[in-house]
Design an enzyme around this catalytic site. Structure first.
Site, PDB file in Angstrom:
ATOM      1  N   HIS A 180       0.806  -1.218   0.000  1.00 29.72           N
ATOM      2  CA  HIS A 180       0.000   0.000   0.000  1.00 29.72           C
ATOM      3  C   HIS A 180       0.845   1.277   0.000  1.00 29.72           C
ATOM      4  O   HIS A 180       0.318   2.361  -0.205  1.00 29.72           O
ATOM      5  CB  HIS A 180      -1.053  -0.024   1.133  1.00 29.72           C
ATOM      6  CG  HIS A 180      -0.535   0.372   2.481  1.00 29.72           C
ATOM      7  ND1 HIS A 180      -0.277  -0.529   3.489  1.00 29.72           N
ATOM      8  CD2 HIS A 180      -0.258   1.590   3.008  1.00 29.72           C
ATOM      9  CE1 HIS A 180       0.146   0.110   4.549  1.00 29.72           C
ATOM     10  NE2 HIS A 180       0.159   1.400   4.294  1.00 29.72           N
TER      11      HIS A 180
ATOM     12  N   ASP B 271      -0.787  -7.398   1.475  1.00 26.21           N
ATOM     13  CA  ASP B 271      -0.114  -6.095   1.567  1.00 26.21           C
ATOM     14  C   ASP B 271       1.397  -6.302   1.750  1.00 26.21           C
ATOM     15  O   ASP B 271       1.938  -6.141   2.848  1.00 26.21           O
ATOM     16  CB  ASP B 271      -0.707  -5.294   2.732  1.00 26.21           C
ATOM     17  CG  ASP B 271      -0.283  -3.841   2.694  1.00 26.21           C
ATOM     18  OD1 ASP B 271       0.323  -3.421   1.690  1.00 26.21           O
ATOM     19  OD2 ASP B 271      -0.580  -3.122   3.678  1.00 26.21           O
TER      20      ASP B 271
ATOM     21  N   GLY C 210       2.666   6.119   9.006  1.00 27.01           N
ATOM     22  CA  GLY C 210       4.096   6.324   8.794  1.00 27.01           C
ATOM     23  C   GLY C 210       4.926   5.114   9.188  1.00 27.01           C
ATOM     24  O   GLY C 210       6.096   5.013   8.851  1.00 27.01           O
TER      25      GLY C 210
ATOM     26  N   SER D 142       3.897   2.107   8.361  1.00 22.50           N
ATOM     27  CA  SER D 142       3.584   1.109   7.340  1.00 22.50           C
ATOM     28  C   SER D 142       4.811   0.593   6.624  1.00 22.50           C
ATOM     29  O   SER D 142       5.743   1.353   6.359  1.00 22.50           O
ATOM     30  CB  SER D 142       2.672   1.711   6.284  1.00 22.50           C
ATOM     31  OG  SER D 142       1.387   1.719   6.782  1.00 22.50           O
ATOM     32  N   GLY D 143       4.777  -0.690   6.307  1.00 20.14           N
ATOM     33  CA  GLY D 143       5.888  -1.287   5.582  1.00 20.14           C
ATOM     34  C   GLY D 143       6.999  -1.723   6.517  1.00 20.14           C
ATOM     35  O   GLY D 143       7.856  -2.516   6.158  1.00 20.14           O
TER      36      GLY D 143
HETATM   37  N1  ARG Z   1      -1.461   2.309   7.011  1.00 20.81           N
HETATM   38  C1  ARG Z   1      -0.610   2.979   7.922  1.00 20.81           C
HETATM   39  C2  ARG Z   1       0.563   3.631   7.229  1.00 20.81           C
HETATM   40  O1  ARG Z   1       0.480   3.837   6.062  1.00 20.81           O
HETATM   41  C3  ARG Z   1      -0.154   2.111   9.032  1.00 20.81           C
HETATM   42  C4  ARG Z   1      -1.255   1.928   9.972  1.00 20.81           C
HETATM   43  C5  ARG Z   1      -0.967   1.050  11.079  1.00 20.81           C
HETATM   44  N2  ARG Z   1      -1.979   1.368  12.006  1.00 20.81           N
HETATM   45  C6  ARG Z   1      -2.149   0.805  13.141  1.00 20.81           C
HETATM   46  N3  ARG Z   1      -3.066   1.235  13.941  1.00 20.81           N
HETATM   47  N4  ARG Z   1      -1.389  -0.175  13.491  1.00 20.81           N
HETATM   48  O2  ARG Z   1       1.506   4.065   7.839  1.00 20.81           O
END
Ligand code: ARG
Length: 839
Positions: free
Chosen positions: A643, A695, A787, A789-790
């Site tokens: 994503h 993902d 932030g 993510s990944g």
């Molecule tokens: N999708 C989010 C990103 O792009 C990460 C979200 C993770 N959220 C969570 N509550 N664990 O950084």
């Protein structure tokens, strides 16, 4: 990263070495059996002999001497007071006539004394006086040579015997035939590693240094920074003026990891006398946890010994002096309603031989809460239940060793804290916060743990041990949604019969649909108990054969598949330092998941230390700075989330728009950071932007990374690897510290727990697929966030390696109650990674 509380992670476990015992043999039944038995015994004996030769005789370091039938050198070192000798500054100069006259005089006194003990006399070789200090104190060592034929006598070389020999002659010293009669007293003698017995008049790599107040001087190990050579035997005698203490810092410290071979040994004396040792260190220390020591008087001795053949840079040391009173004055009265106090000179090692007392006094009617944010007072051979050496004493209890969380509350409005360090071995000490509280309401709007910690009210009786001492989980009235364990704990009903022993006493898994003598397959089917480990797959999912030592031929989703397609039915067989596959493929490619830096466990705070998560990568997009995280899986490949790249903007999928930063801690610091462009982005073909299913993405770097202390790959789990519910793992990233917040400048870390799949499915209202897993806390408070993510979710395995369990993927908000973080489940996508990268 959102984190309201801190959960300390797994403590490095010591490796366990099991020796095969020769007695575990089965008696032979027949004559042929006897012959076979004898042959096997001979083979075992031969193998044992080779192994003994290999481990005991191979190394030629003097430390490995014990046990072998070759002559042994025994050294005692210590000091003694010379009563009738006036102090002369020139005695400090080893090249002066004054020094050599008095030294040879004392050497002959020592020699004569030893020779009066007929046992010691037989093996005596020499004595050397290495220094004098004010007092007059003379520092010496004496060497004995024990031939191979007499090795059984080695235990008779006791410190008592040596002291007796020296003290007996003290009584008769006037009759001793020496050029000048010397009256000696206050003699000490300690067995010393012969490698540290040096003669200042004849050896290389021997230095006398003068520490001065207000001046910072330096010295380095030989060959620094190119690398030291094997067989270094170096000594630095440091002195300063009377009433001063010596401080030595090591801004760079990089020595071989195996201490018996290569080490730095620091003494609060001028002789290497264990009773006045400050510390012995080896390995590598990150800049965030430098070695920094202090003396209790005006002398210090530093030894540098190397025997390994590996070349390491060595160390750089800075030394200076401060008034002794500044080093050893500590304690006092604390009357504010809150504050911080630390061991003397913290975060430097506290000096030996200091005592301090703090009296904390808060307004009448209040009580005192003390929380140690760092506590390390570890000494070799000290039982932490007794703490007979260095300790902190509070309300009659002594604390020592290393403690991750120590919090206490007083009984009255006054609390006394005593600190004691004895003459030998010191450590980092402690840092503590205290505050006054109202006993009628100790934790306003929060729950008060027995330990004195305050936790959110919702965390009481939620099934998690939030206090650390279980005090939030006892005496709970289980509500409708909870299951009452036999031991009185309450656990969410969702956790019952999920094959995880959540209660701790097994009661949540006992009365499940299967009978007592039945096995419940992973899919809920009940089968007779004896199907387990019978080398036949009975459950459709193979769970009956999953954790059996040997179930040859059974291949299920729980088996590890070797390269030769053999199946190993053992939990997490890969990289566990045991060869399970005939072709050893389970232990191949295991150069991963370790952190080279020796890190200090700081309690509290969520900033990661440099080198703590060496596989963490920051991904920058065009001019936007940090956008996503990733992890290093090889020198050419990073793992991240789809994503981050598959968005409405096609620019996100253009490799040249991204830059990767490895070895980074603070976003604004570039030292040690390796920047690499991205050659290709491979996002999973099945990635679904609506559901976040699949993902996962792979980034191929344009140039390979150079692995360093702060840049290392993480281990990828095999498809069969299990991360059981309840395991504490760590998520890291530069993401927002609260919902809607900005990305962080410093890399953040948070300890989160793997949540069981049934619960995960419930709380996400069925939005998780089998390519996802939940981790975090149902109580909320700690989570990944925008932030992150990944970035990786990593778990420490008993085998001593870190494995990546998940990739930060999504969540409803951040750290909300009953909304844990959702991660890409790597085990399910392991084969895809292998197919795309060969890793
Ligand atoms: N999708 C989010 C990103 O792009 C990460 C979200 C993770 N959220 C969570 N509550 N664990 O950084």
């Amino acid at each position: 990263m959102h984190s309201a509380r801190y959960d300390h992670g797994p403590n490095g476990k010591h490796e366990q070495i099991n020796f095969l015992s020769g007695s575990e043999k089965v008696p032979p039944k027949r004559k042929t059996g006897l012959v076979i038995f004898v042959i096997i015994a001979l083979v075992v004996a031969a193998v044992a002999a080779v192994l003994i030769w290999f481990f005991v005789f191979k190394g030629n370091s003097e430390a490995a001497i014990s046990n072998r039938r070759i002559p042994q050198t025994i050294v005692f070192s210590g000091h003694m007071k010379l009563a009738d000798v006036p102090y002369d500054q020139k005695l400090e100069d080893i090249r002066s006539k004054e020094f050599s006259d008095l030294a040879s005089n004392l050497e002959s006194v020592i020699g004569e004394s030893i020779k009066k003990d007929s046992f010691l006399a037989k093996y005596y070789k020499t004595s050397v006086v290495t220094a004098f200090s004010r007092g007059v104190m003379g520092y010496y060592w004496s060497e004995f040579y024990v031939p191979a034929s007499d090795l059984e006598l080695v235990p008779e070389f006791s410190e008592e015997r040596m002291l007796d020999a020296l003290n007996n002659s003290v009584k008769n010293s006037r009759s001793v035939m020496t050029p000048r009669s010397l009256k000696i007293s206050e003699v000490t003698a300690a067995r010393t590693d012969p490698r540290m017995a040096r003669n200042p008049r004849s050896v290389e790599c021997f230095y006398v240094l003068e520490a001065e107040e207000g001046k910072l001087k330096t010295f380095t190990s030989p060959g620094y920074p190119k690398g030291y050579t094997s067989k270094s035997r170096c000594q630095w005698q440091i002195r300063t003026s009377e009433k001063n203490s010596i401080l030595v810092d090591f801004p760079v410290f990089y020595i071989e990891d195996y201490c018996p071979d290569d080490f730095v040994f620091i003494y609060d004396s001028l002789s290497p006398d264990d009773y006045q040792a400050i510390t012995q260190k080896c390995g590598q220390r990150p800049p965030s946890n430098p070695l920094a020591v202090a003396s209790s008087g005006n002398i210090m001795l530093i030894n540098f010994i190397t025997d390994s053949d590996v070349q390491r840079p060595g160390f750089e040391a800075q030394y200076t002096a401060i008034p002794l009173s500044n080093a050893t004055t500590c304690g006092g009265s604390l009357t504010e309603t809150e504050g911080v106090f630390t061991s003397p000179l913290y975060p430097r090692f506290y000096p030996p031989a200091v005592d301090c007392k703090w009296t904390i006094k808060v307004p009448p009617g209040n009580k005192v809460r003390v929380k140690f944010t760092m506590f390390r007072m570890k000494e070799p051979t000290v039982d932490v239940h007794v703490c007979h050496k260095d300790y902190v004493e509070i309300m009659g209890t002594k604390y020592c060793g290393e403690m991750a969380s120590l919090a206490l509350t007083s009984e009255t409005n006054v609390l006394e804290v005593n600190f004691h360090s004895d003459k030998s071995y010191t450590d980092k000490g402690f840092s503590a916060e205290y505050s006054a509280y109202d006993p009628a309401d100790p934790c306003p709007n929060k729950f008060a743990c027995a330990s004195g910690h305050c936790i959110a009210k919702e965390q009481k009786c939620d099934g998690w041990n939030d206090c650390g001492d279980m005090s939030d989980e006892i005496k709970c009235k289980c509500d409708k949604e909870q299951f009452a364990c036999d031991n009185g704990l309450c656990k969410p009903r969702l956790w019952v019969c999920d094959r995880v022993n959540d209660c701790g006493d097994g009661s949540d898994e006992k009365r499940c649909s299967c009978e007592e003598n039945e096995w419940r397959c992973g899919n809920g089917v009940c089968l007779p108990q004896d199907v387990v480990c019978d080398s036949k797959q009975d459950c459709a999912d193979g769970s009956d054969e999953a954790s059996c030592k040997s179930s040859p031929g059974i291949c299920s989703e729980f088996s590890f598949t070797c390269s030769n397609n053999e199946c190993v039915n053992k939990v997490n067989a890969e990289c566990d330092r045991e060869n399970d596959c005939a072709d050893n493929s389970d232990e191949a490619g295991c150069d991963c998941g370790t952190r080279p830096y020796k890190l200090n466990r700081i309690v509290g705070g969520q900033n990661a230390e440099l080198g703590e998560w060496p596989w963490q990568v920051s991904l920058h997009f065009m001019n936007n700075g940090h956008v996503c995280g990733a992890s290093i899986i090889s020198d050419k490949w990073l793992l991240s989330a789809s994503h981050c790249f598959v968005t409405n903007d096609p620019a996100n999928h253009v490799a040249s728009n991204w830059l990767t930063y490895s070895g980074m801690q603070a976003q604004y610091k570039q030292d040690g950071v390796q920047r690499r462009a991205v050659k290709t982005i491979i996002s999973h073909p099945n990635y679904n932007p609506m559901t976040f299913d699949y993902d996962i993405a792979l980034l191929e770097l344009s140039d390979p990374l150079q692995f360093t202390n702060t840049i290392q790959p993480i281990c990828l789990p095999s498809a069969s690897h299990v991360f059981p519910a309840g395991t504490s793992c760590w998520v890291t990233g530069w993401g927002a510290q609260r919902e809607g917040g900005q990305v962080s400048m410093m890399l953040q870390k948070a300890s989160v727990k793997i949540i069981n799949d049934t619960v995960c499915d419930m709380v996400t209202e069925g939005q998780v697929t089998s390519r996802m897993l939940c981790s975090g806390f149902l109580a909320g408070g700690i989570d990944a966030c925008q932030g992150d993510s990944g970035g990786p979710l990593v778990c420490f395995e008993e085998s001593g390696k870190w494995f990546q369990a998940g990739i930060v993927s999504w969540g409803e908000g951040c750290a909300r109650r009953n909304k844990p973080g959702v991660y890409t489940r790597i085990t399910k996508l392991r084969d895809w990674v292998k197919m795309e990268t060969g890793i």
